[in-house]
Write a protein that holds these residues in place. Structure first.
Motif, PDB file in Angstrom:
ATOM      1  N   GLY A 112       9.831 -21.610  -6.783  1.00  0.00           N
ATOM      2  CA  GLY A 112       8.818 -21.577  -7.247  1.00  0.00           C
ATOM      3  C   GLY A 112       8.236 -20.439  -6.103  1.00  0.00           C
ATOM      4  N   ILE A 113       8.781 -19.768  -5.362  1.00  0.00           N
ATOM      5  CA  ILE A 113       8.478 -19.128  -4.508  1.00  0.00           C
ATOM      6  C   ILE A 113       7.648 -17.638  -5.171  1.00  0.00           C
ATOM      7  CG2 ILE A 113       7.964 -17.742  -2.524  1.00  0.00           C
ATOM      8  CD1 ILE A 113       9.828 -20.456  -1.398  1.00  0.00           C
ATOM      9  N   VAL A 114       6.484 -16.861  -5.071  1.00  0.00           N
ATOM     10  CA  VAL A 114       5.734 -15.529  -5.712  1.00  0.00           C
ATOM     11  C   VAL A 114       6.804 -14.499  -4.900  1.00  0.00           C
ATOM     12  CG1 VAL A 114       4.607 -14.375  -6.803  1.00  0.00           C
ATOM     13  CG2 VAL A 114       4.221 -16.370  -7.422  1.00  0.00           C
ATOM     14  N   ILE A 115       6.734 -13.368  -5.126  1.00  0.00           N
ATOM     15  CA  ILE A 115       7.735 -12.599  -4.577  1.00  0.00           C
ATOM     16  C   ILE A 115       7.045 -11.033  -4.631  1.00  0.00           C
ATOM     17  CG2 ILE A 115       9.573 -11.369  -3.283  1.00  0.00           C
ATOM     18  CD1 ILE A 115      11.334 -13.338  -3.852  1.00  0.00           C
ATOM     19  N   THR A 116       6.703 -10.693  -3.833  1.00  0.00           N
ATOM     20  CA  THR A 116       5.810  -9.132  -4.197  1.00  0.00           C
ATOM     21  C   THR A 116       6.563  -8.039  -3.457  1.00  0.00           C
ATOM     22  OG1 THR A 116       4.082  -9.542  -2.695  1.00  0.00           O
ATOM     23  CG2 THR A 116       3.936 -10.234  -4.865  1.00  0.00           C
ATOM     24  N   ASN A 117       6.049  -7.121  -3.782  1.00  0.00           N
ATOM     25  CA  ASN A 117       6.757  -5.339  -2.549  1.00  0.00           C
ATOM     26  C   ASN A 117       5.560  -4.980  -2.302  1.00  0.00           C
ATOM     27  OD1 ASN A 117       6.642  -4.524  -5.382  1.00  0.00           O
ATOM     28  ND2 ASN A 117       8.514  -3.260  -4.645  1.00  0.00           N
ATOM     29  N   SER A 118       5.414  -3.671  -1.867  1.00  0.00           N
ATOM     30  CA  SER A 118       4.455  -2.438  -1.717  1.00  0.00           C
ATOM     31  C   SER A 118       5.154  -1.513  -1.820  1.00  0.00           C
ATOM     32  CB  SER A 118       3.406  -2.448  -0.028  1.00  0.00           C
ATOM     33  OG  SER A 118       4.863  -2.584   0.778  1.00  0.00           O
ATOM     34  N   PRO A 119       4.821  -0.885  -3.576  1.00  0.00           N
ATOM     35  CA  PRO A 119       6.091   0.557  -3.531  1.00  0.00           C
ATOM     36  C   PRO A 119       5.253   1.224  -3.544  1.00  0.00           C
ATOM     37  CG  PRO A 119       5.235  -0.751  -5.491  1.00  0.00           C
ATOM     38  CD  PRO A 119       4.695  -1.883  -4.471  1.00  0.00           C
ATOM     39  N   ASP A 120       4.203   1.627  -3.502  1.00  0.00           N
ATOM     40  CA  ASP A 120       3.255   2.517  -4.469  1.00  0.00           C
ATOM     41  C   ASP A 120       2.972   3.679  -2.757  1.00  0.00           C
ATOM     42  OD1 ASP A 120       2.996   1.898  -6.579  1.00  0.00           O
ATOM     43  OD2 ASP A 120       0.735   1.393  -6.494  1.00  0.00           O
ATOM     44  N   PRO A 121       2.619   3.120  -1.807  1.00  0.00           N
ATOM     45  CA  PRO A 121       2.517   4.038  -0.652  1.00  0.00           C
ATOM     46  C   PRO A 121       3.592   4.743  -0.178  1.00  0.00           C
ATOM     47  CG  PRO A 121       0.724   1.322  -0.373  1.00  0.00           C
ATOM     48  CD  PRO A 121       2.172   1.668  -1.658  1.00  0.00           C
ATOM     49  N   VAL A 122       4.798   4.432  -0.907  1.00  0.00           N
ATOM     50  CA  VAL A 122       5.737   5.177   0.232  1.00  0.00           C
ATOM     51  C   VAL A 122       6.640   6.178  -0.553  1.00  0.00           C
ATOM     52  CG1 VAL A 122       6.728   1.925   0.517  1.00  0.00           C
ATOM     53  CG2 VAL A 122       7.733   3.557  -1.468  1.00  0.00           C
ATOM     54  N   THR A 123       5.463   5.823  -1.676  1.00  0.00           N
ATOM     55  CA  THR A 123       6.788   7.061  -2.534  1.00  0.00           C
ATOM     56  C   THR A 123       6.163   8.691  -2.100  1.00  0.00           C
ATOM     57  OG1 THR A 123       6.017   5.860  -4.407  1.00  0.00           O
ATOM     58  CG2 THR A 123       6.360   8.158  -4.808  1.00  0.00           C
ATOM     59  N   GLU A 124       5.119   8.768  -1.299  1.00  0.00           N
ATOM     60  CA  GLU A 124       4.614  10.179  -0.822  1.00  0.00           C
ATOM     61  C   GLU A 124       5.380  10.838   0.122  1.00  0.00           C
ATOM     62  OE1 GLU A 124       4.232  12.834  -2.842  1.00  0.00           O
ATOM     63  OE2 GLU A 124       3.570  11.673  -4.355  1.00  0.00           O
ATOM     64  N   PRO A 125       5.300   9.419   1.110  1.00  0.00           N
ATOM     65  CA  PRO A 125       6.071   9.842   2.809  1.00  0.00           C
ATOM     66  C   PRO A 125       7.795   9.945   2.893  1.00  0.00           C
ATOM     67  CG  PRO A 125       5.019   7.665   2.605  1.00  0.00           C
ATOM     68  CD  PRO A 125       4.852   8.227   1.343  1.00  0.00           C
ATOM     69  N   THR A 126       8.132   9.401   1.784  1.00  0.00           N
ATOM     70  CA  THR A 126       9.830   9.035   1.664  1.00  0.00           C
ATOM     71  C   THR A 126      10.141  10.275   0.901  1.00  0.00           C
ATOM     72  OG1 THR A 126       9.769   6.203   1.115  1.00  0.00           O
ATOM     73  CG2 THR A 126      11.509   7.653   1.083  1.00  0.00           C
ATOM     74  N   ALA A 127       9.073  11.084  -0.455  1.00  0.00           N
ATOM     75  CA  ALA A 127       9.957  12.017  -1.041  1.00  0.00           C
ATOM     76  C   ALA A 127       9.449  13.618   0.024  1.00  0.00           C
ATOM     77  CB  ALA A 127       8.741  12.377  -2.099  1.00  0.00           C
ATOM     78  N   GLU A 128       8.618  13.081   0.631  1.00  0.00           N
ATOM     79  CA  GLU A 128       8.844  13.730   1.882  1.00  0.00           C
ATOM     80  C   GLU A 128       9.357  14.364   2.329  1.00  0.00           C
ATOM     81  OE1 GLU A 128       4.668  15.271   4.318  1.00  0.00           O
ATOM     82  OE2 GLU A 128       5.637  13.566   4.590  1.00  0.00           O
ATOM     83  N   LEU A 129       9.775  13.293   3.324  1.00  0.00           N
ATOM     84  CA  LEU A 129      11.360  12.865   4.096  1.00  0.00           C
ATOM     85  C   LEU A 129      12.742  13.542   3.936  1.00  0.00           C
ATOM     86  CD1 LEU A 129      11.484  12.103   7.240  1.00  0.00           C
ATOM     87  CD2 LEU A 129      12.674  10.344   6.534  1.00  0.00           C
ATOM     88  N   ALA A 130      12.925  13.207   2.165  1.00  0.00           N
ATOM     89  CA  ALA A 130      14.093  13.142   1.276  1.00  0.00           C
ATOM     90  C   ALA A 130      14.152  15.448   1.396  1.00  0.00           C
ATOM     91  CB  ALA A 130      14.476  12.709  -0.233  1.00  0.00           C
TER      92      ALA A 130
END
Length: 321
Positions: free
Chosen positions: A88-106
């Motif tokens: 019954g443990i809720v899990i979240t992630n944090s996707p939005d901030p990673v988009t632009e810097p990861t694409a920039e690096l790619a």
């Protein structure tokens, strides 16, 4: 006062700003040892985990008050989601901030390996370069075809950069993006095999899952052009690393730009010794700005859940039913 354990020494100011009434349990150094975690987590209601750092089920079992796991990062393969959900443990992630810097690096990796920037930087520092108009030639990306595998937010951000730089972009995804998005991005869909066969650069931007683990091996690399480059900013295990090394040695592909590795932080010596491989140590989101934004978002997920709201980045909604 609720207690939150932060597995790694993340930016504290941003988390405290969102959760001023919480007691934060931080490691004294960079991160907790496993035995420390089991001891410290016992009376915590929430944990902030960090991609690339395994959260064992033993730690979950040691935390009877645990209601939430908030992951710092888009990928959450460091968590046994079915096991946590069963409790019954809720899990979240944090996707939005990673988009632009990861694409920039790619895109940076594409330029770096195609233009031999890493190789030339190393050779110049060693005074091992012969200057001349027809020496040290490399490959331009203008007019080349980029094949993106995984057309989520990061894949789309990579596509925008490539189109702006004069590349043609095709993609393969489990599901096609809608026609309006395709038109807006100026990209087209093609089959997995066609993408590999026709692309000058292949960028991996999919999540790690049982379906994508080992997705790129020698069989797939042999489909690629001998002049093509492989770029991986997704997760190391989506590529069969030893088979990639073999393909690079035999000239099946021209080179690779790698931000992630199969057994981080261990990198095979063969990769370290190859001039046609541009290597960086998992820096996709490693900017001052992004780390702060991710810390804020992780804390906001926690605040939303403990305020009785559905967290904006929940992974396992079924536990709230």
């Amino acid at each position: 006062m609720k207690k939150l354990l932060v597995m790694l020494a993340l930016p504290r100011q941003e988390i405290e700003a969102v959760l001023p009434d919480w007691t934060l349990v931080y490691p004294e150094g960079e991160l907790f040892a496993q035995d420390e975690l089991i001891d410290k987590v016992r009376d915590c209601e929430a944990i902030i985990t960090v991609y690339g750092n395994k959260l064992s089920n033993a730690i979950i079992d040691a935390a009877p008050k645990l209601k939430m796991i908030a992951n710092f990062g888009a990928g959450y393969d460091n968590i046994d989601v079915p096991y946590a959900s069963s409790k019954g443990i809720v899990i979240t992630n944090s996707p939005d901030p990673v988009t632009e810097p990861t694409a920039e690096l790619a895109f940076g990796l594409m330029i770096g390996v195609a233009r031999r920037m890493g190789e030339m930087n190393s050779r110049l520092r060693q005074m091992d370069v012969t200057w001349g108009v027809m020496r040290n030639l490399s490959t331009t990306l203008v007019g080349k075809r980029l094949g993106i595998i995984g057309m989520g937010a990061i894949g789309k951000a990579v596509a925008r950069r490539a189109i702006a730089s004069g590349m043609e972009v095709v993609y393969h995804n489990r599901n096609k993006v809608d026609s309006a998005t395709q038109e807006a991005l100026n990209v087209s869909y093609c089959s997995f095999d066609e993408l590999l066969k026709t692309s000058d650069v292949v960028s991996l931007n999919m999540p790690l899952s049982p379906e994508t683990k080992g997705m790129i091996g020698l069989e797939e690399l042999k489909l690629m052009k001998s002049s093509a480059y492989l770029i991986n900013t997704a997760r190391g295990p989506v590529v069969k690393e030893q088979e990639l090394i073999q393909a690079l040695k035999t000239g099946e592909i021209a080179g690779a730009g790698l931000d992630v590795f199969e057994n981080e932080p261990t990198i095979p010596d063969e990769l370290l010794q190859m001039d046609n491989v541009y290597l960086i140590p998992h820096l996709g989101t490693a900017t001052h700005e992004t780390r702060g934004e991710m810390s804020t978002l992780v804390a906001e997920n926690i605040k939303a859940f403990f305020s009785g709201q559905t967290p904006p980045n929940i992974i396992n909604k079924e536990v709230l039913v």
